[in-house]
Design a protein around this motif. Structure first.
Motif, PDB file in Angstrom:
ATOM      1  N   ARG A   1       0.813  -1.380  -0.229  1.00 13.16           N
ATOM      2  CA  ARG A   1       0.273  -0.130  -0.059  1.00 13.16           C
ATOM      3  C   ARG A   1       0.894   1.307   0.058  1.00 13.16           C
ATOM      4  NH1 ARG A   1      -3.463  -1.195   5.267  1.00 13.16           N
ATOM      5  NH2 ARG A   1      -1.451  -1.752   5.776  1.00 13.16           N
ATOM      6  N   GLN A   2       2.190   1.115   0.073  1.00  9.18           N
ATOM      7  CA  GLN A   2       3.074   2.098   0.213  1.00  9.18           C
ATOM      8  C   GLN A   2       3.702   2.342  -1.150  1.00  9.18           C
ATOM      9  OE1 GLN A   2       3.203   4.155   2.850  1.00  9.18           O
ATOM     10  NE2 GLN A   2       1.572   2.620   3.760  1.00  9.18           N
TER      11      GLN A   2
ATOM     12  N   SER B   1       8.856   3.533   1.635  1.00 10.19           N
ATOM     13  CA  SER B   1       8.685   2.844   0.379  1.00 10.19           C
ATOM     14  C   SER B   1       9.596   1.566   0.150  1.00 10.19           C
ATOM     15  CB  SER B   1       9.027   3.702  -0.822  1.00 10.19           C
ATOM     16  OG  SER B   1      10.333   4.165  -1.016  1.00 10.19           O
ATOM     17  N   GLN B   2       9.270   0.588  -0.691  1.00 14.05           N
ATOM     18  CA  GLN B   2       9.903  -0.692  -1.131  1.00 14.05           C
ATOM     19  C   GLN B   2      10.283  -0.668  -2.452  1.00 14.05           C
ATOM     20  OE1 GLN B   2       8.260  -4.163   1.309  1.00 14.05           O
ATOM     21  NE2 GLN B   2       6.544  -3.147   0.522  1.00 14.05           N
TER      22      GLN B   2
ATOM     23  N   VAL C   1      10.850  -2.938  -6.207  1.00 14.72           N
ATOM     24  CA  VAL C   1      10.576  -4.206  -6.818  1.00 14.72           C
ATOM     25  C   VAL C   1      11.759  -5.257  -6.668  1.00 14.72           C
ATOM     26  CG1 VAL C   1       9.976  -5.167  -8.933  1.00 14.72           C
ATOM     27  CG2 VAL C   1       8.890  -3.065  -8.182  1.00 14.72           C
ATOM     28  N   LEU C   2      12.871  -4.773  -7.209  1.00 15.52           N
ATOM     29  CA  LEU C   2      13.970  -5.877  -7.061  1.00 15.52           C
ATOM     30  C   LEU C   2      14.063  -6.291  -5.498  1.00 15.52           C
ATOM     31  CD1 LEU C   2      16.554  -4.569  -9.575  1.00 15.52           C
ATOM     32  CD2 LEU C   2      14.580  -5.922  -9.890  1.00 15.52           C
ATOM     33  N   GLY C   3      14.185  -5.531  -4.488  1.00 17.52           N
ATOM     34  CA  GLY C   3      14.096  -5.940  -3.129  1.00 17.52           C
ATOM     35  C   GLY C   3      13.167  -6.858  -2.634  1.00 17.52           C
ATOM     36  N   VAL C   4      11.888  -6.666  -3.382  1.00 21.75           N
ATOM     37  CA  VAL C   4      10.763  -7.480  -2.962  1.00 21.75           C
ATOM     38  C   VAL C   4      11.166  -9.060  -3.479  1.00 21.75           C
ATOM     39  CG1 VAL C   4       8.378  -8.163  -3.327  1.00 21.75           C
ATOM     40  CG2 VAL C   4       8.929  -5.710  -2.408  1.00 21.75           C
ATOM     41  N   ILE C   5      11.634  -8.840  -4.993  1.00 21.59           N
ATOM     42  CA  ILE C   5      11.452 -10.116  -5.597  1.00 21.59           C
ATOM     43  C   ILE C   5      12.859 -10.974  -4.995  1.00 21.59           C
ATOM     44  CG2 ILE C   5      10.549  -9.497  -7.633  1.00 21.59           C
ATOM     45  CD1 ILE C   5      13.215  -9.297  -8.922  1.00 21.59           C
ATOM     46  N   ASP C   6      13.962 -10.040  -4.533  1.00 20.79           N
ATOM     47  CA  ASP C   6      14.970 -10.753  -3.965  1.00 20.79           C
ATOM     48  C   ASP C   6      14.795 -11.588  -2.560  1.00 20.79           C
ATOM     49  OD1 ASP C   6      18.157 -10.835  -3.747  1.00 20.79           O
ATOM     50  OD2 ASP C   6      17.681 -10.158  -1.817  1.00 20.79           O
TER      51      ASP C   6
END
Length: 598
Positions: A53-54, A71-72, A74-79
């Motif tokens: 949601r951020q 904020s996050q 995308v590459l951090g999330v998939i990693d």
């Protein structure tokens, strides 16, 4: 008096640094040191919570203070998900879905990572507090629908019924107030300038936007139908007949359960096992850090070089001190590519590009570094993020292989430029603009007092033609097309990744995961052999981040140098002494794509 105020500004900046920022830096360093010596272990029954949601950026920021931002990336999330796949303590994933739209390519890439996580047999539950008709909300729904179960709050509304985009045209307002938007574009699909010069969509503008919106919508419907095991035609009819209450959405099998987020949390914790704990992505990431390898027995390395934002010449990042704002500076990104070239362990380069474009000169500098990598025998695979258009495509065009998401916006192979002549408008308010020029006729071509004269326009038009021809030449060479074919699919038109693959601008659909696998293949690294990842540009030190933040004040920079000297930090002194005020150079041309707000 001016010097007095500059001195006072420097003193004030020094006080802020000494009493506010330095304590934060010290705390970060202490925390980092403690984390490096003893990282906490993952609880035995962990439920990861991914709150989308951020805001999302494409890449992990190099700014060390960005951890203070919510904020996050995308590459951090998939990693993080890749590490969680192999972590036996992680039993499930809880996704908090955004209410509004997401950048479609971001949703695509995270969904693919979620699917890989699910294939390990781990549960994924998504919870929504509604899908509002904002931006490409269909992408938000697509991501949430990829879970094993999708919950919705009882008071929420399911309003994901299609894709809608607003455009604001200023042509009539400019005419009314005497502002002359004096621009040229190459060619009819280079629509970034239209909102300044027109009052409605031109036929080409409407055609291109409708085409990429349809492409994204069709792709989303296909993916949702696959994930939820529904007929695509029937699903499209149901979606477009909305909006719906949660009860109606449940009956139509658009969601799986109705309940509060606390009920969803209790449910997923029960499924995860006794004494299960919910751990946020940020907390889990601090336990694990960035993934440094893939597989065991790593002998070779793959460099992951990232660039996000508008492309400009020079060095440094103008993002806020504590935020994750980003831009691509050509000196920095070219240097990162050369560092990967010079590293003997690096066998291939994955170049992650997420940019709507920018300066042709900056783009060419980066492309030259990419060519150098290929000449050094290191394959380069481009992984496109949310955007890789205009200058973003220029810097990608000669890679060995290009991977894009189905909904990545790319192409926009074209150029535009010009100026706003506001002399007449200001004159209506009693403000008279006068210009003095010494030199040739073109010396005042970009004066805001008046529009181009005939000679200036001819010269400027010729520069537009030259830049466009250079762009076409690079695309034709890199994609092995004739110049005629490159021009045919160029003309400034924006394509989705799916469309781009069909016309030869992209080689493969996918994300960073697929790009890494292709890089391994091109570098002939055996599939049974592990690889190490090396990330470029390297993260900034706290001192470097402070230098960027205070670069607008030479006096403040001097203050920081003195503080660095007092602290006995030679690296700080070296960085601070390089700080200087840097203004964007006025340029007559830009290779930028339209960048919708998703």
């Amino acid at each position: 008096m001016k010097q007095f105020f500059l001195t006072m500004l420097g003193v004030f900046a020094g006080l802020v640094v000494f009493f506010i920022i330095l304590p934060v830096v010290g705390l970060m360093l202490l925390v980092g040191a403690a984390a490096s010596t003893s990282k906490p272990s993952t609880p035995a029954h962990t439920v990861l919570e991914l709150d989308l949601r951020q805001g999302l950026t494409d890449q992990v920021p190099t700014n060390p203070f960005a951890m203070l931002d919510s904020s996050q990336s995308v590459l951090g999330v998939i990693d993080t998900l890749a590490q969680a796949e192999r972590d036996t303590n992680v039993k499930a994933l809880l996704i908090r879905a955004p209410e509004g739209g997401m950048t479609p390519a971001y949703a695509d890439e995270i969904r693919q990572a979620v699917q890989r996580f699910r294939k390990t047999g781990k549960l994924v539950v998504a919870h929504s507090q509604g899908f509002a008709p904002s931006g490409v909300v269909m992408s938000s729904y697509m991501l949430a629908a990829s879970a094993d179960e999708l919950w919705m709050q009882n008071t929420s509304s399911f309003q994901a019924t299609g894709v809608s985009m607003d455009s604001m045209f200023l042509g009539r307002a400019a005419e009314k107030y005497g502002v002359k938007a004096d621009f040229e574009q190459r060619y009819e699909y280079k629509n970034a300038v239209n909102e300044f010069t027109q009052s409605d969509f031109t036929p080409a503008h409407r055609e291109a936007m409708t085409a990429w919106m349809n492409s994204i919508y069709t792709s989303v419907l296909s993916v949702v139908a696959t994930d939820r095991k529904q007929d695509p035609v029937a699903l499209k009819a149901v979606i477009e007949a909305g909006p719906y209450t949660p009860e109606q959405a449940l009956q139509l099998k658009l969601i799986d359960k109705i309940g509060q987020v606390e009920e969803a949390e209790a449910y997923v914790k029960e499924k995860a096992g006794k004494d299960a704990k919910i751990v946020s992505f940020g907390e889990y990431g601090s336990m694990k850090g960035m993934r440094s390898s893939m597989g065991s027995g790593a002998k070779s390395s793959i460099a992951i070089v990232g660039g996000e934002g508008a492309i400009m010449t020079g060095r440094g990042n103008s993002g806020s001190l504590f935020g994750s704002g980003s831009e691509i500076r050509s000196d920095d990104l070219a240097r990162a590519l050369y560092q990967a070239i010079e590293d003997k362990d690096v066998k291939a380069i994955v170049f992650r590009v997420s940019s709507p474009g920018g300066s042709p000169d900056a783009s060419e500098q980066i492309l030259a570094a990419l060519r150098a990598a290929k000449k050094a025998g290191k394959p380069v695979v481009v992984s496109m993020g949310g955007y890789a258009a205009s200058g973003g495509y220029w810097i990608s065009s000669e890679a060995d292989w290009i991977v894009a998401q189905p909904s990545t916006l790319t192409g926009s192979i074209g150029v535009y430029g010009g100026k706003f002549a506001i002399g007449e408008a200001l004159g209506r308010f009693g403000i008279d603009t006068r210009n003095l020029t010494v030199g040739g006729d073109y010396a005042d071509a970009f004066s805001s007092a008046s529009g181009f004269d005939q000679g200036q326009r001819a010269a400027f038009s010729a520069s537009m033609d030259r830049i466009y021809a250079q762009f076409i030449e690079r695309v034709a060479r890199g994609r092995k097309l004739t110049p005629e074919r490159a021009h045919e699919i160029a003309k400034g038109r924006v394509w989705t990744g799916m469309q781009a693959k069909e016309i030869g601008l992209v080689d493969q659909l996918g994300g960073l995961h697929e790009a890494i696998n292709k890089a391994r293949q091109l570098a002939e690294i055996p599939s049974a052999e592990g690889v190490r990842f090396k990330y470029y540009p390297t993260p900034q030190t706290p001192w470097e981040a402070l230098a960027s933040a205070f670069g607008a004040s030479g006096q403040a920079a001097s203050t920081l140098v003195r503080i660095g000297q007092v602290l006995g930090d030679p690296a700080a002194v070296a960085v601070m002494e390089r700080v200087r005020t840097e203004q964007m150079r006025t340029q007559g041309a830009a290779v930028l794509a339209e960048q919708p707000a998703f």
